[in-house]
Enzyme design. Structure first.
Site, mmCIF file in Angstrom:
data_model
loop_
_atom_site.group_PDB
_atom_site.id
_atom_site.type_symbol
_atom_site.label_atom_id
_atom_site.label_comp_id
_atom_site.label_asym_id
_atom_site.label_seq_id
_atom_site.Cartn_x
_atom_site.Cartn_y
_atom_site.Cartn_z
ATOM 1 N N HIS A 99 0.737 -1.232 -0.099
ATOM 2 C CA HIS A 99 -0.160 -0.057 -0.046
ATOM 3 C C HIS A 99 0.785 1.329 -0.169
ATOM 4 O O HIS A 99 0.165 2.326 -0.396
ATOM 5 C CB HIS A 99 -0.944 0.117 1.193
ATOM 6 C CG HIS A 99 -2.200 -0.837 0.859
ATOM 7 N ND1 HIS A 99 -3.292 -0.389 0.824
ATOM 8 C CD2 HIS A 99 -2.140 -2.158 0.599
ATOM 9 C CE1 HIS A 99 -4.271 -1.458 0.490
ATOM 10 N NE2 HIS A 99 -3.453 -2.496 0.405
ATOM 11 N N HIS A 267 -1.907 -12.243 -2.622
ATOM 12 C CA HIS A 267 -3.233 -12.641 -2.012
ATOM 13 C C HIS A 267 -2.707 -14.079 -1.634
ATOM 14 O O HIS A 267 -3.653 -14.822 -1.256
ATOM 15 C CB HIS A 267 -4.400 -12.703 -2.690
ATOM 16 C CG HIS A 267 -5.018 -11.502 -2.889
ATOM 17 N ND1 HIS A 267 -5.902 -11.157 -3.771
ATOM 18 C CD2 HIS A 267 -4.593 -10.058 -2.329
ATOM 19 C CE1 HIS A 267 -6.307 -9.678 -3.718
ATOM 20 N NE2 HIS A 267 -5.414 -9.288 -3.036
#
Length: 726
Positions: A99, A267
């Site tokens: 992020h 993920h």
């Protein structure tokens, strides 16, 4: 107030709200005023060490192996105040790094991880960054220990990279060299919305055409890093989401294969958190009360940790073993059929129609309990979209290829905004030159500079032609991600040689003269272009009565077409250049705002921008030979004339039907000059007028020339990291 009594008896001596965000700033009173704040960001006064601090020197003292050992220990050292999922922080730190880096957008090079900007608003409080504040607090003891020897920017990305190594991935490498900022990047355009997660419609011309997203934005909604995990505007539709994923990642500089690898690898470890009601969370870090000490999103009606954590609202892990690097994401996604469900927090998520309990991930706190895995709409897009599906099948057939592709894509994601490899530091810098790093070979330094200057001066090219060519070569530089600039002479290669802003016909004519001169002298063309610009400025200064010798450092190299990712250079094309009084077409953004944006990317202050623009006008360096703003009768002389006219009330300024302006003599009504908005703003804006008046003063001719030359050299050398890093 009595001298022995600390109880106030009168009015507070400080204006209430004057030191908080509630104060009424100039832009609040006059919202349409030209905002120059972006040119004043990151002033040296905001840096604790000031100009004396040298991060590269501090890095030399860093014990890299000890730092990595401490990070590896942290990955499995669960702390009481913020317990780790399954006793591992690998998911947490991969997300912090992702992020931090994922806010990068290729269009203007802004965002990204290279400044440590995740520590400040608005990024520290974006809805998509929920609980990254916890990750940074977990890192604080390590940051405190190593102090100035490692920046927050480097530490956050290294933590994510080490997390993947602890999970079992062989990473591609890591480079230090990111230097922290100490003040929010308040004037970065993250979108015009006034609320978090506002519907996407406002930033698209047509929501069904992802390419219609407003430039320079990359994320689909305010407060997100890339796409909404529940689907476009929160409505699940994997096929539609795939189109937005493709556009968003392309705007981050990623192709389809890199996008699929990052989605799968991102993920493979960690989980989503949505086992509770988001309405019970405390305010974000920037809005939290002082007793929260900068920590936000705490659960006010429950533990808010472990299995009760709320982040995205989606709840569950993607794989059977969420702390291990494996092919589990592929096995889960392609090995099951999926159906839409709602998480405990009410978010849309995909869950398997049928799955054996042993294939489910275990509860983050109690390994005797199994939990259903989940997929987001973006995950499902990799299965539904035929292009992404084909790429995933290739990865499934060759896990080693997936490992390598993800490792390189992760390296690109986390290093894309660092600039060329010459800025990389540390023992783990990969040796390979990657095309997205815009490699440039070293150029020659041992040639007769004086003789080459004489040859250029005698070439028959005008000062305006020399200056315009050098400027066009250098103006592509942007300090946001250290791309572009004169080094490499890519102005002679596709796509730059064909850009409208570079006047291809004029450019080809000038290069046809300079190329043989460079070859004869044994110099690079990149050096010769800059040297030619210097010659043009020196001639112009002499024409105005000033003897100037511009400092020049040889050593620029000439890149080849093979070293140039032409497609990735498309985003560097200038669509406007106020310094040369040109716009490719009419835009919703005012020309003067585009000028300021360009100046900031070039690293110029407001004063430097002013001096350069005024000088470029009188040199006659406007695009296409335009006469707008050429406020002089002695074109080609580096005079103060632009500033003298723009501040002289002997003239009046009348708009014309074509959007330009006539400068008329007040007494005779005779049209003396014409101008653009960019020209007139130096007389209308109070700040810019103060600079224009400074350079118009009768006793400041020498100062103007000196400041123009200083700004010129700054732009010409902006990408000379070999000089700046010595």
């Amino acid at each position: 107030m009595d001298g022995n009594d600390l109880k106030p008896t009168g009015k507070c001596p400080v204006m209430h709200g004057g030191m908080t965000a509630r104060t009424s700033a100039v832009m609040d009173w006059w919202p349409n005023a030209l905002n120059l704040d972006i040119l004043h960001q990151q002033d040296v006064k905001t840096k604790p060490g000031g100009v004396a601090f040298n991060y590269r020197e501090e890095l030399k003292k860093l014990d890299v192996e000890a730092l990595k050992a401490d990070l590896r220990a942290l990955m499995n050292d669960s702390q009481d105040w913020w317990p780790a999922d399954w006793g591992s922080y690998v998911g947490m730190f991969a997300r912090v790094a992702w992020h931090a880096a994922g806010s990068y957008r290729a269009s203007d090079g802004r965002g990204g991880a290279s400044t440590g900007n995740q520590r400040f608003a608005p990024l520290n409080s974006w809805p998509d960054n929920v609980n990254t504040d916890k990750g940074r607090r977990l890192l604080w003891p390590i940051k405190k220990k190593y102090g100035k020897k490692v920046s927050w920017a480097d530490l956050m990305i290294l933590a994510g990279t080490v997390a993947y190594e602890v999970a079992g991935l062989k990473t591609y490498g890591f480079a230090f060299g990111r230097e922290d900022i100490w003040h929010p990047e308040n004037d970065t355009n993250w979108g015009s919305e006034k609320e978090w997660l506002a519907p996407s419609d406002g930033r698209y011309g047509d929501l069904d055409d992802p390419a219609s997203m407003d430039t320079p934005l990359a994320a689909v909604q305010m407060g997100l890093i890339y796409v909404n995990p529940e689907g476009v505007n929160g409505q699940p539709d994997p096929a539609r989401t795939a189109l937005h994923v493709r556009e968003t990642f392309a705007r981050m500089g990623m192709n389809d294969e890199e996008t699929a690898a990052l989605t799968a690898g991102g993920h493979t470890i960690g989980k989503c958190h949505g086992n509770g009601d988001a309405a019970n969370l405390s305010p974000d870090p920037e809005a939290a009360p002082v007793e929260y000490q900068g920590i936000g999103w705490l659960n006010t009606k429950g533990r808010g940790i472990g299995r009760d954590t709320v982040v995205s609202g989606i709840e569950g892990a993607w794989t059977t073993n969420p702390t291990k690097w494996d092919m589990g994401w592929f096995e889960m996604l392609f090995g099951h059929e999926w159906e839409l469900k709602k998480s405990p927090a009410g978010a849309w998520q995909w869950e398997p129609v049928s799955i054996d309990e042993n294939d489910m991930p275990v509860d983050v706190e109690d390994p005797s309990i199994h939990r259903k895995p989940i997929m987001t709409d973006a995950d499902m897009a990799m299965k539904v979209d035929p292009i992404y599906n084909e790429i995933c099948q290739k990865f499934i057939a060759d896990p080693a290829y997936f490992d390598e592709t993800f490792a390189k894509a992760w390296f690109k994601l986390t290093h894309r905004d660092m600039g060329p490899k010459s800025r990389y530091l540390g023992p783990d810098v990969p040796q390979e030159d990657l095309v997205w790093q815009d490699p440039i070979p070293a150029g020659p330094t041992h040639y007769d500079i004086g003789h080459l200057k004489a040859e250029i001066a005698a070439s028959g090219l005008s000062a305006a032609e020399l200056v315009a060519t050098a400027w066009d070569s250098a103006r592509t530089y942007r300090g946001s991600d250290m791309r572009g600039g004169a080094n490499g002479a890519r102005i002679r290669l596709a796509p730059q040689k064909d850009w409208a802003g570079n006047e291809p016909e004029r450019l080809a004519r000038v290069l046809a003269v300079l190329e043989p001169l460079a070859e004869k002298a044994g110099a690079s063309l990149a050096d010769t272009i800059v040297l030619a610009g210097n010659v043009g400025v020196e001639l112009a200064a002499k024409a105005a009565g000033h003897d100037v010798s511009i400092a020049f450092e040889p050593g620029r190299g000439d890149a080849t077409a093979e070293m140039t990712d032409a497609e990735s250079f498309d985003v560097l094309e200038p669509l406007a250049d106020g310094f040369r009084n040109w716009m490719k077409e009419d835009y919703n953004v005012a020309a003067e705002e585009l000028l300021i944006d360009r100046a900031q990317l070039l690293g110029l202050s407001a004063a430097e921008m002013t001096a350069l623009l005024g000088g470029m006008r009188v040199l006659g360096a406007n695009h296409g030979g335009s006469r707008h703003g050429v406020f002089t009768d002695r074109v080609g002389a580096l005079s103060q004339d632009f500033f003298s006219v723009v501040t002289d009330m002997a003239y009046k300024w009348n708009p014309t039907e074509d959007g330009a302006y006539e400068i008329r003599d007040r007494k005779t009504d005779e049209v003396k000059f014409t101008a653009s908005r960019v020209d007139l703003v130096f007389g209308s804006n109070s700040i810019l007028r103060s600079y224009a008046e400074y350079y118009a003063m009768d006793d400041n001719a020498d100062t103007f020339v000196k400041d123009f030359v200083s700004g010129w050299v700054k732009v010409m050398n902006a990408d000379r990291f070999d000089l700046a890093l010595v």
